[in-house]
Design an enzyme around this catalytic site. Structure first.
Site, PDB file in Angstrom:
ATOM      1  N   HIS A 179       0.942  -1.232  -0.116  1.00 17.37           N
ATOM      2  CA  HIS A 179       0.123   0.032  -0.179  1.00 17.37           C
ATOM      3  C   HIS A 179       0.820   1.467   0.240  1.00 17.37           C
ATOM      4  O   HIS A 179       0.397   2.321  -0.362  1.00 17.37           O
ATOM      5  CB  HIS A 179      -1.034  -0.023   1.221  1.00 17.37           C
ATOM      6  CG  HIS A 179      -2.217   0.795   1.158  1.00 17.37           C
ATOM      7  ND1 HIS A 179      -2.350   1.671   0.027  1.00 17.37           N
ATOM      8  CD2 HIS A 179      -3.247   0.901   1.652  1.00 17.37           C
ATOM      9  CE1 HIS A 179      -3.699   2.315  -0.053  1.00 17.37           C
ATOM     10  NE2 HIS A 179      -4.235   1.753   0.923  1.00 17.37           N
ATOM     11  N   ASP A 185      -2.450   2.026  -4.436  1.00 17.80           N
ATOM     12  CA  ASP A 185      -3.726   2.202  -3.784  1.00 17.80           C
ATOM     13  C   ASP A 185      -4.616   0.963  -3.823  1.00 17.80           C
ATOM     14  O   ASP A 185      -4.413   0.430  -4.983  1.00 17.80           O
ATOM     15  CB  ASP A 185      -4.248   3.521  -4.079  1.00 17.80           C
ATOM     16  CG  ASP A 185      -3.321   4.524  -3.452  1.00 17.80           C
ATOM     17  OD1 ASP A 185      -2.747   4.341  -2.672  1.00 17.80           O
ATOM     18  OD2 ASP A 185      -3.291   5.768  -4.276  1.00 17.80           O
TER      19      ASP A 185
END
Length: 601
Positions: free
Chosen positions: A571, A575
């Protein structure tokens, strides 16, 4: 001349390796290119072959020790120089004085035909002269072994390096080769008897020599037969004087007349326990390793019993046709693969599935040393979880059209390309195509520089389950390959992994990884992103389920082939929206199933 065994270069970035197991012990005979030891690095476990034939005279690096590339691991004496004579006695004790009594015997034949010198010459517990067969070192902590089976009988002819007997220890069952060619004169340690490392097991003499095992069994009667009259009996009455004949047979004064001596003990000493193997020609039976009476390790017998495998029907692939664990597993899998077809044909209407018979693992209740490959995998996974912010996204994919295309094309594809068409190449092709349009998924974070590298090639790692553990060979430039190229590369790499022939370079350089956990029935998995990458794709099992299908007349419910795709990602760079867009692209490619041109349909 001593030949040095060194640690070779095992990959571009590999600088050292750990010796995990020596396949040969000091003093043992090795052949050129024969696997000598196993070495583990942070990328691969591999075998190092012997650079020359000879005797392993010295091991320089012990098991679990780590050395740099180019370091000396061992020395092999190739027999071309004097050092070979010093190394050989570690594996076999050759009775050097044996040739000397030959010239001395004629001059003292009348005064010294008694067997006393013979007994002194082989003071290890037998009466034969020749090359001693000793129990070699079979491991760092192994101090003794049990003779489980003799592959030759007293009086049999043997060749150098031919399997002579089988020995079992608390760590390994192995075959001991003959150290020299000749005749097996004496067996010192019988079956089911235990001996220490270095102990004499048998004696091998020159070809045609008379066996000396029979007198060993009749030792109490020998002193009474040692009178000088004994040498006179063999010539006029060889048959009736059988108990006394074996004692004078070693006398070299008359080798030709004593040639028929071996048959005499075989006929005259039938009640004695030792000569019976020589008298009854048991050698042919011993040479049939697949018979019910053939010795196999307790583990193999237990495995065969648990799987219902008849060992008499299994063809062994071990040395001399010996049945190994892999042979039993292969036979069990073949039986399981053949059994469902008749059952399905006999009862097509049966809806209920029978629960599979679960077998107790041989590891149950044991504490074993953690393999190095598991340590490496564990360290990499923990490192990845600690350094990355990982999470997973899942989509459901209807692959009905894809499965129908594969069913139509697989036979022609296999005939044309030489490899089977599994579903895997379709998923790799779709994943590689989508990577070209979604650069953040095929990238790398450079921690030290604080930069991001977006790769311009799709090097896709394929997780392969093997006996040694999980390995990930890499399909280089997968984005430029067609289905046939991907199928061939996948089959080739997976085969090398399972055969233990994969090279470090073939395990390095992945920019993205695919793990097919569905091949073992898992619906989906929250897989861990490997270090140096930012995403990994997991493929779940393809199962038939009722699903809603949109048609021109409205939604309907039908039976479809459905699967789950899981994308785990870092992450810090990727995204959730990036992950969803990539998964949607892969899903669209698979559901469209536009592979007719590549499949020749």
């Amino acid at each position: 001349m001593a030949v040095s065994v060194t640690l070779p270069a095992l990959g571009e970035s590999v600088t050292e390796g750990t010796v995990t197991r020596w396949l040969k012990a000091e003093g043992e005979r090795v052949e050129a290119d024969e696997p000598l030891l196993e070495v583990s690095t942070d990328k691969v476990d591999t075998e190092i072959p012997a650079p020359a034939s000879g005797v392993l005279s010295s091991i320089k690096v012990a098991e679990d020790e780590t050395v740099e590339v180019g370091a000396e691991l061992a020395l092999i004496d190739d027999g071309s120089g004097a050092p070979a004579a010093e190394a050989a006695p570690q594996a076999q004790q050759v009775a050097e004085p044996a040739p000397e009594p030959a010239p001395a015997a004629p001059s003292t034949e009348q005064a010294a035909p008694a067997p006393a010198p013979t007994a002194e010459a082989s003071a290890g517990g037998g009466s034969a002269e020749g090359t001693d067969v000793v129990l070699p070192a079979l491991g760092e902590s192994v101090t003794e072994g049990t003779v489980t089976r003799w592959l030759k009988s007293v009086g049999d002819s043997v060749e150098a390096d031919e399997p002579l007997l089988e020995v079992s220890t608390d760590k390994v069952d192995t075959e001991i080769p003959a150290p020299a060619s000749g005749t097996l004169l004496e067996i010192v340690v019988g079956e089911d008897e235990t001996a220490e490392v270095g102990a004499k097991l048998a004696v091998i003499g020159e070809a045609g020599a008379a066996p000396a095992a029979a007198p060993a069994q009749e030792a109490p009667a020998a002193p009474a037969q040692e009178a000088p009259a004994a040498p006179a009996q063999p010539e006029p009455t060889p048959a009736p004087a059988a108990p006394a004949q074996p004692e004078p047979t070693p006398a070299p004064a008359a080798p030709a007349p004593q040639a028929p001596a071996p048959p005499a003990p075989q006929q005259q000493t039938a009640p004695a326990p030792e000569p019976t193997p020589a008298a009854a020609p048991a050698a042919p039976a011993a040479a049939q390793p697949v018979d019910d009476g053939a010795y196999v390790t307790p583990l193999v017998r237990k495995l065969a019993a648990e799987n219902g495998v008849d060992l008499s029907t299994v063809q062994g692939t071990g040395v001399g046709g010996r049945i190994r664990k892999q042979d039993v597993i292969a036979a069990a899998e073949a039986a399981k693969a053949a059994a469902p077809a008749p059952a399905a044909a006999a009862a097509p209407a049966a809806a209920a599935k029978k629960a599979p018979a679960l077998e107790a693992s041989p590891l149950r209740g044991q504490t074993v040393k953690m393999p190095r490959i598991r340590k490496v995998i564990g360290d990499n996974m923990v490192k990845a979880l600690h350094e990355q912010a990982q999470l997973s996204s899942v989509v459901e994919v209807d692959v009905t059209r894809l499965m129908k295309l594969r069913a139509r094309a697989k036979d022609a594809f296999a005939a044309r390309e030489g490899v089977k068409l599994s579903p895997m190449p379709f998923f790799v092709k779709a994943a590689a195509q989508a990577l070209k349009a979604h650069a953040p998924i095929n990238a790398k974070i450079n921690e030290a520089e604080g930069t991001i590298t977006y790769f311009d090639t799709e090097n896709i790692g394929i997780a392969v389950d093997s006996e040694k553990g999980l390995m990930t060979p890499v399909i280089k430039n997968a984005g430029d390959l067609n289905l046939a190229g991907i199928a061939k590369a996948t089959a080739d790499l997976a085969g090398k992994v399972r055969a233990g022939k994969i090279s470090p370079d073939e395990l390095a350089g992945a920019t993205f990884t695919i793990s097919n956990t569905g091949s073992r029935g898992a619906l989906f998995d929250t897989i861990i992103v490997p270090p140096g990458q930012v995403a990994i794709l997991g493929i779940g099992a393809t199962v038939k389920r009722p699903a809603v299908i949109e048609t021109e007349d409205g939604p309907v419910i039908g039976v479809r082939d459905m699967t789950y795709l899981t994308l785990s990602y870092d992450h810090r760079l990727v995204d959730g929206a990036d992950a969803a867009r990539y998964l949607t692209a892969v899903k669209a490619i698979l559901e469209a199933g536009e592979f007719e041109v590549e499949l020749g349909l």
